[in-house]
Design an enzyme around this catalytic site. Structure first.
Site, mmCIF file in Angstrom:
data_model
loop_
_atom_site.group_PDB
_atom_site.id
_atom_site.type_symbol
_atom_site.label_atom_id
_atom_site.label_comp_id
_atom_site.label_asym_id
_atom_site.label_seq_id
_atom_site.Cartn_x
_atom_site.Cartn_y
_atom_site.Cartn_z
ATOM 1 N N TRP A 171 61.233 40.686 28.163
ATOM 2 C CA TRP A 171 60.029 41.506 28.096
ATOM 3 C C TRP A 171 58.841 40.670 28.537
ATOM 4 O O TRP A 171 58.454 39.730 27.852
ATOM 5 C CB TRP A 171 59.769 42.066 26.696
ATOM 6 C CG TRP A 171 58.547 42.955 26.700
ATOM 7 C CD1 TRP A 171 58.105 43.730 27.736
ATOM 8 C CD2 TRP A 171 57.594 43.121 25.648
ATOM 9 N NE1 TRP A 171 56.935 44.376 27.403
ATOM 10 C CE2 TRP A 171 56.602 44.026 26.121
ATOM 11 C CE3 TRP A 171 57.482 42.611 24.370
ATOM 12 C CZ2 TRP A 171 55.509 44.410 25.350
ATOM 13 C CZ3 TRP A 171 56.399 42.996 23.585
ATOM 14 C CH2 TRP A 171 55.431 43.893 24.076
ATOM 15 N N ARG A 182 53.588 35.359 30.423
ATOM 16 C CA ARG A 182 53.380 34.472 31.570
ATOM 17 C C ARG A 182 51.882 34.323 31.811
ATOM 18 O O ARG A 182 51.168 35.316 31.935
ATOM 19 C CB ARG A 182 54.079 35.035 32.815
ATOM 20 C CG ARG A 182 53.963 34.180 34.067
ATOM 21 C CD ARG A 182 54.734 32.877 33.941
ATOM 22 N NE ARG A 182 56.157 33.110 33.699
ATOM 23 C CZ ARG A 182 56.810 32.601 32.659
ATOM 24 N NH1 ARG A 182 56.181 31.855 31.760
ATOM 25 N NH2 ARG A 182 58.101 32.850 32.494
ATOM 26 N N GLU A 225 50.413 30.539 36.108
ATOM 27 C CA GLU A 225 51.805 30.376 36.521
ATOM 28 C C GLU A 225 52.400 31.676 37.057
ATOM 29 O O GLU A 225 53.617 31.864 37.066
ATOM 30 C CB GLU A 225 52.636 29.817 35.366
ATOM 31 C CG GLU A 225 52.193 28.416 34.962
ATOM 32 C CD GLU A 225 53.284 27.572 34.330
ATOM 33 O OE1 GLU A 225 54.474 27.907 34.493
ATOM 34 O OE2 GLU A 225 52.941 26.570 33.695
ATOM 35 N N HIS A 273 56.389 26.946 36.415
ATOM 36 C CA HIS A 273 56.354 27.798 37.600
ATOM 37 C C HIS A 273 55.332 27.281 38.608
ATOM 38 O O HIS A 273 54.217 26.911 38.231
ATOM 39 C CB HIS A 273 55.977 29.240 37.228
ATOM 40 C CG HIS A 273 56.950 29.874 36.275
ATOM 41 N ND1 HIS A 273 56.978 29.584 34.935
ATOM 42 C CD2 HIS A 273 57.941 30.783 36.486
ATOM 43 C CE1 HIS A 273 57.937 30.278 34.356
ATOM 44 N NE2 HIS A 273 58.533 31.014 35.267
ATOM 45 N N LYS A 277 63.572 25.611 32.266
ATOM 46 C CA LYS A 277 63.532 26.516 33.415
ATOM 47 C C LYS A 277 62.443 26.092 34.395
ATOM 48 O O LYS A 277 61.319 25.792 33.993
ATOM 49 C CB LYS A 277 63.240 27.948 32.943
ATOM 50 C CG LYS A 277 63.014 28.940 34.089
ATOM 51 C CD LYS A 277 62.418 30.252 33.584
ATOM 52 C CE LYS A 277 62.039 31.176 34.730
ATOM 53 N NZ LYS A 277 61.279 32.353 34.283
ATOM 54 N N ARG A 313 69.308 32.607 43.693
ATOM 55 C CA ARG A 313 69.588 33.641 42.695
ATOM 56 C C ARG A 313 71.062 34.036 42.714
ATOM 57 O O ARG A 313 71.595 34.516 41.727
ATOM 58 C CB ARG A 313 68.706 34.859 42.956
ATOM 59 C CG ARG A 313 67.210 34.546 42.856
ATOM 60 C CD ARG A 313 66.371 35.794 43.076
ATOM 61 N NE ARG A 313 64.941 35.506 43.058
ATOM 62 C CZ ARG A 313 64.193 35.400 41.971
ATOM 63 N NH1 ARG A 313 64.752 35.553 40.787
ATOM 64 N NH2 ARG A 313 62.904 35.135 42.043
ATOM 65 N N SER A 339 59.798 41.419 38.681
ATOM 66 C CA SER A 339 58.740 40.610 38.079
ATOM 67 C C SER A 339 58.401 39.384 38.919
ATOM 68 O O SER A 339 57.486 38.647 38.579
ATOM 69 C CB SER A 339 59.148 40.154 36.671
ATOM 70 O OG SER A 339 60.270 39.285 36.721
#
Length: 250
Positions: free
Chosen positions: A43, A78, A82, A140, A167, A209, A228
């Site tokens: 989410w 987020r 980023e 990111h 990540k 991916r 997203s």
């Protein structure tokens, strides 16, 4: 989400984002997405118009986790720096909201950007672990791909801070950048004890991916209803490709 051994052929988990701005939009997304059987949901609460109302956010989390009680859900705010939406919350307020989600909801994972203040990250980590939740430490860069040494340092930082998953998502400007990222994934997978997630965005990054799992990435993101991030693949296509890869590597 588990640590993957690079080259073992096991596919990464597929996560689908929810990016609706209202409860009605999110409910519509859920109805569409759950039929496509992703492994996880994320989410993206920075899209939510009620982000400034803690009770509304907690109620929305309860709605999502109630609709998918057996599916892990990632709660993510987020930041704009980023690649997220512009919201009227400071970093400290966003961390406090994440902490409240850890305490008061059945969420399993919370995203925390490594660009946050280290003391705030440690605060959220402690709250999360006290409540049986896990932290995805994220970094990111939506403009370019940093040097290999920088990316490895970010992944190692997540482990050193006692976070649960590391990540990184970057924007490649060439196929050489993609090779850099896959090399980072391979090396970090062999060096770190925690699961890693690597993503290259945009058209050059599509291959990460699909094939990132071969290099040790534990998670990939797909389009269930709405994207997203640039370069996400429709979940039906990604499921088929990951199945083909897994089958051929047995």
């Amino acid at each position: 989400m588990r640590q993957k051994n690079a080259g073992e052929g096991a596919p990464p988990a597929i996560c689908v984002p929810l990016v609706g701005t209202t409860k009605e939009e999110i409910a519509d997304e859920l109805a569409e997405v759950l039929n496509k059987k992703p492994d996880m949901l994320e989410w993206r609460a920075d899209f939510f118009r009620g982000i400034g109302d803690q009770q509304a956010v907690l109620a929305m989390v309860a709605f999502i986790t109630g609709a998918a009680p057996d599916m892990p859900v990632i709660f993510t705010i987020r930041s704009e720096r980023e690649g997220g939406q512009a919201i009227h919350l400071s970093d400290r307020e966003a961390i406090s909201l994440c902490a409240a989600v850890c305490v008061h909801t059945a969420i399993r994972y919370v995203d925390c950007e490594l660009s946050n203040d280290p003391e705030q990250i440690q605060y959220l980590r402690d709250i999360a672990h006290q409540n049986g939740k896990k932290i995805i430490a994220s970094f990111h860069q939506h403009q370019y791909t940093p040097a290999k040494e920088v990316l490895l340092e970010k992944l190692a930082e997540a482990q050193a801070m006692g976070l649960d998953i590391a990540k990184i998502a970057v924007m490649p400007c060439s196929m050489e950048d993609v090779i850099t990222l896959l090399s980072v994934s391979l090396e970090a997978n062999r060096q770190l004890r925690i699961p890693i997630v690597i993503i290259a965005m945009g058209k050059y990054g599509v291959i990460t991916r699909i094939a990132g799992g071969i290099f040790g990435s534990a998670l990939t993101f797909a389009v269930g209803s709405s994207s997203s991030a640039p370069g996400q693949i429709p979940i039906e296509d990604l499921q088929a490709m990951l199945h083909a890869i897994e089958k051929s590597m047995k």
